[in-house]
Design a protein around this motif. Structure first.
Motif, PDB file in Angstrom:
ATOM      1  N   ASN A 159       5.054  -1.261  -3.905  1.00 47.68           N
ATOM      2  CA  ASN A 159       5.509   0.004  -4.506  1.00 47.68           C
ATOM      3  C   ASN A 159       4.972   1.202  -3.732  1.00 47.68           C
ATOM      4  O   ASN A 159       5.679   2.192  -3.522  1.00 47.68           O
ATOM      5  CB  ASN A 159       5.071   0.093  -5.969  1.00 47.68           C
ATOM      6  CG  ASN A 159       5.873  -0.826  -6.860  1.00 47.68           C
ATOM      7  OD1 ASN A 159       6.989  -1.204  -6.530  1.00 47.68           O
ATOM      8  ND2 ASN A 159       5.300  -1.190  -7.998  1.00 47.68           N
ATOM      9  N   LEU A 160       3.727   1.113  -3.309  1.00 46.44           N
ATOM     10  CA  LEU A 160       3.131   2.190  -2.525  1.00 46.44           C
ATOM     11  C   LEU A 160       3.857   2.358  -1.195  1.00 46.44           C
ATOM     12  O   LEU A 160       4.162   3.487  -0.779  1.00 46.44           O
ATOM     13  CB  LEU A 160       1.644   1.916  -2.286  1.00 46.44           C
ATOM     14  CG  LEU A 160       0.890   2.960  -1.465  1.00 46.44           C
ATOM     15  CD1 LEU A 160       0.947   4.323  -2.140  1.00 46.44           C
ATOM     16  CD2 LEU A 160      -0.553   2.512  -1.238  1.00 46.44           C
ATOM     17  N   GLU A 161       4.146   1.263  -0.516  1.00 44.91           N
ATOM     18  CA  GLU A 161       4.882   1.334   0.753  1.00 44.91           C
ATOM     19  C   GLU A 161       6.264   1.947   0.542  1.00 44.91           C
ATOM     20  O   GLU A 161       6.709   2.784   1.340  1.00 44.91           O
ATOM     21  CB  GLU A 161       5.007  -0.057   1.367  1.00 44.91           C
ATOM     22  CG  GLU A 161       3.714  -0.576   1.967  1.00 44.91           C
ATOM     23  CD  GLU A 161       3.842  -2.002   2.500  1.00 44.91           C
ATOM     24  OE1 GLU A 161       4.917  -2.623   2.325  1.00 44.91           O
ATOM     25  OE2 GLU A 161       2.875  -2.475   3.097  1.00 44.91           O
ATOM     26  N   ASN A 162       6.931   1.543  -0.533  1.00 43.82           N
ATOM     27  CA  ASN A 162       8.250   2.119  -0.830  1.00 43.82           C
ATOM     28  C   ASN A 162       8.139   3.620  -1.098  1.00 43.82           C
ATOM     29  O   ASN A 162       8.966   4.399  -0.626  1.00 43.82           O
ATOM     30  CB  ASN A 162       8.896   1.419  -2.023  1.00 43.82           C
ATOM     31  CG  ASN A 162       9.377   0.035  -1.682  1.00 43.82           C
ATOM     32  OD1 ASN A 162       9.631  -0.277  -0.521  1.00 43.82           O
ATOM     33  ND2 ASN A 162       9.488  -0.822  -2.681  1.00 43.82           N
ATOM     34  N   ALA A 163       7.120   4.006  -1.855  1.00 45.18           N
ATOM     35  CA  ALA A 163       6.930   5.432  -2.154  1.00 45.18           C
ATOM     36  C   ALA A 163       6.656   6.216  -0.876  1.00 45.18           C
ATOM     37  O   ALA A 163       7.166   7.334  -0.692  1.00 45.18           O
ATOM     38  CB  ALA A 163       5.791   5.609  -3.150  1.00 45.18           C
ATOM     39  N   ILE A 164       5.860   5.654   0.016  1.00 42.96           N
ATOM     40  CA  ILE A 164       5.572   6.312   1.296  1.00 42.96           C
ATOM     41  C   ILE A 164       6.841   6.438   2.128  1.00 42.96           C
ATOM     42  O   ILE A 164       7.113   7.491   2.714  1.00 42.96           O
ATOM     43  CB  ILE A 164       4.473   5.545   2.058  1.00 42.96           C
ATOM     44  CG1 ILE A 164       3.126   5.727   1.347  1.00 42.96           C
ATOM     45  CG2 ILE A 164       4.385   6.011   3.509  1.00 42.96           C
ATOM     46  CD1 ILE A 164       2.017   4.842   1.883  1.00 42.96           C
ATOM     47  N   ASP A 165       7.634   5.353   2.170  1.00 43.49           N
ATOM     48  CA  ASP A 165       8.900   5.400   2.912  1.00 43.49           C
ATOM     49  C   ASP A 165       9.822   6.486   2.361  1.00 43.49           C
ATOM     50  O   ASP A 165      10.444   7.239   3.123  1.00 43.49           O
ATOM     51  CB  ASP A 165       9.597   4.044   2.866  1.00 43.49           C
ATOM     52  CG  ASP A 165       8.897   2.986   3.700  1.00 43.49           C
ATOM     53  OD1 ASP A 165       8.056   3.361   4.557  1.00 43.49           O
ATOM     54  OD2 ASP A 165       9.176   1.779   3.498  1.00 43.49           O
ATOM     55  N   LEU A 205      -1.569  -6.817  -7.243  1.00 39.75           N
ATOM     56  CA  LEU A 205      -1.982  -6.004  -6.096  1.00 39.75           C
ATOM     57  C   LEU A 205      -0.885  -5.958  -5.042  1.00 39.75           C
ATOM     58  O   LEU A 205      -0.585  -4.893  -4.494  1.00 39.75           O
ATOM     59  CB  LEU A 205      -3.277  -6.554  -5.498  1.00 39.75           C
ATOM     60  CG  LEU A 205      -3.888  -5.774  -4.347  1.00 39.75           C
ATOM     61  CD1 LEU A 205      -4.165  -4.338  -4.741  1.00 39.75           C
ATOM     62  CD2 LEU A 205      -5.156  -6.450  -3.853  1.00 39.75           C
ATOM     63  N   LYS A 206      -0.260  -7.098  -4.769  1.00 43.36           N
ATOM     64  CA  LYS A 206       0.847  -7.135  -3.795  1.00 43.36           C
ATOM     65  C   LYS A 206       2.009  -6.267  -4.267  1.00 43.36           C
ATOM     66  O   LYS A 206       2.616  -5.530  -3.482  1.00 43.36           O
ATOM     67  CB  LYS A 206       1.316  -8.576  -3.575  1.00 43.36           C
ATOM     68  CG  LYS A 206       0.377  -9.392  -2.729  1.00 43.36           C
ATOM     69  CD  LYS A 206       0.929 -10.796  -2.521  1.00 43.36           C
ATOM     70  CE  LYS A 206      -0.006 -11.628  -1.657  1.00 43.36           C
ATOM     71  NZ  LYS A 206       0.494 -12.996  -1.453  1.00 43.36           N
ATOM     72  N   THR A 233      -5.829 -16.079 -13.350  1.00 44.57           N
ATOM     73  CA  THR A 233      -6.115 -14.656 -13.464  1.00 44.57           C
ATOM     74  C   THR A 233      -6.217 -14.026 -12.084  1.00 44.57           C
ATOM     75  O   THR A 233      -5.686 -12.934 -11.843  1.00 44.57           O
ATOM     76  CB  THR A 233      -7.436 -14.441 -14.237  1.00 44.57           C
ATOM     77  OG1 THR A 233      -7.331 -15.070 -15.517  1.00 44.57           O
ATOM     78  CG2 THR A 233      -7.723 -12.975 -14.417  1.00 44.57           C
ATOM     79  N   VAL A 234      -6.875 -14.714 -11.151  1.00 45.58           N
ATOM     80  CA  VAL A 234      -6.986 -14.208  -9.781  1.00 45.58           C
ATOM     81  C   VAL A 234      -5.616 -14.154  -9.137  1.00 45.58           C
ATOM     82  O   VAL A 234      -5.255 -13.170  -8.474  1.00 45.58           O
ATOM     83  CB  VAL A 234      -7.967 -15.073  -8.965  1.00 45.58           C
ATOM     84  CG1 VAL A 234      -7.914 -14.702  -7.492  1.00 45.58           C
ATOM     85  CG2 VAL A 234      -9.376 -14.953  -9.501  1.00 45.58           C
ATOM     86  N   GLU A 235      -4.822 -15.212  -9.342  1.00 42.42           N
ATOM     87  CA  GLU A 235      -3.459 -15.224  -8.771  1.00 42.42           C
ATOM     88  C   GLU A 235      -2.637 -14.063  -9.322  1.00 42.42           C
ATOM     89  O   GLU A 235      -1.924 -13.384  -8.583  1.00 42.42           O
ATOM     90  CB  GLU A 235      -2.753 -16.547  -9.116  1.00 42.42           C
ATOM     91  CG  GLU A 235      -3.014 -17.653  -8.147  1.00 42.42           C
ATOM     92  CD  GLU A 235      -2.208 -18.896  -8.513  1.00 42.42           C
ATOM     93  OE1 GLU A 235      -0.987 -18.753  -8.800  1.00 42.42           O
ATOM     94  OE2 GLU A 235      -2.796 -19.980  -8.507  1.00 42.42           O
ATOM     95  N   MET A 236      -2.744 -13.832 -10.609  1.00 45.85           N
ATOM     96  CA  MET A 236      -1.983 -12.740 -11.227  1.00 45.85           C
ATOM     97  C   MET A 236      -2.475 -11.386 -10.696  1.00 45.85           C
ATOM     98  O   MET A 236      -1.678 -10.480 -10.464  1.00 45.85           O
ATOM     99  CB  MET A 236      -2.097 -12.808 -12.750  1.00 45.85           C
ATOM    100  CG  MET A 236      -1.331 -13.990 -13.334  1.00 45.85           C
ATOM    101  SD  MET A 236      -1.445 -14.093 -15.122  1.00 45.85           S
ATOM    102  CE  MET A 236      -0.547 -12.661 -15.615  1.00 45.85           C
ATOM    103  N   ALA A 237      -3.783 -11.275 -10.497  1.00 48.41           N
ATOM    104  CA  ALA A 237      -4.338 -10.028  -9.965  1.00 48.41           C
ATOM    105  C   ALA A 237      -3.847  -9.806  -8.542  1.00 48.41           C
ATOM    106  O   ALA A 237      -3.498  -8.686  -8.152  1.00 48.41           O
ATOM    107  CB  ALA A 237      -5.862 -10.057 -10.018  1.00 48.41           C
ATOM    108  N   VAL A 238      -3.824 -10.860  -7.733  1.00 46.40           N
ATOM    109  CA  VAL A 238      -3.333 -10.753  -6.353  1.00 46.40           C
ATOM    110  C   VAL A 238      -1.855 -10.390  -6.355  1.00 46.40           C
ATOM    111  O   VAL A 238      -1.413  -9.536  -5.575  1.00 46.40           O
ATOM    112  CB  VAL A 238      -3.598 -12.067  -5.582  1.00 46.40           C
ATOM    113  CG1 VAL A 238      -2.859 -12.080  -4.258  1.00 46.40           C
ATOM    114  CG2 VAL A 238      -5.092 -12.265  -5.360  1.00 46.40           C
TER     115      VAL A 238
END
Length: 90
Positions: free
Chosen positions: A20-26, A14-15, A6-11
């Motif tokens: 996606n956030l970095e791509n949206a910012i770019d 998150l990654k 569950t932690v691995e899936m959450a990480v």
């Protein structure tokens, strides 16, 4: 073990979200840069248009002035020719 997965899936989620956030910012920065370039081009076009309008006004003024001078020269030539004819006819 289920908690570790569950932690691995959450990480991983998150990654993926960060990517996606970095791509949206770019994409946003690229759009803003493109918009800035378009705005600059629009300003240059307006400046060119203003300059060309001013040059056109000056050219029209010169053309009108030349037309006036041409009419005056033509009038004077007619007067000179009439004077010469009158002198020759005497």
């Amino acid at each position: 073990m289920a908690a570790g997965k569950t932690v691995e899936m959450a990480v991983m989620g998150l990654k993926a979200a960060l990517a996606n956030l970095e791509n949206a910012i770019d994409v946003r920065f690229e759009r803003e840069r493109d918009q800035s370039e378009v705005d600059g081009e629009v300003r240059r076009v307006h400046a060119d248009r203003s300059r060309l309008a001013q040059e056109l006004d000056q050219s029209e003024f010169r053309a009108n002035r030349l037309e006036e001078v041409n009419r005056e020269v033509s009038r004077r030539l007619v007067t000179a020719m009439e004077t010469i004819r009158a002198v020759l006819d005497r």
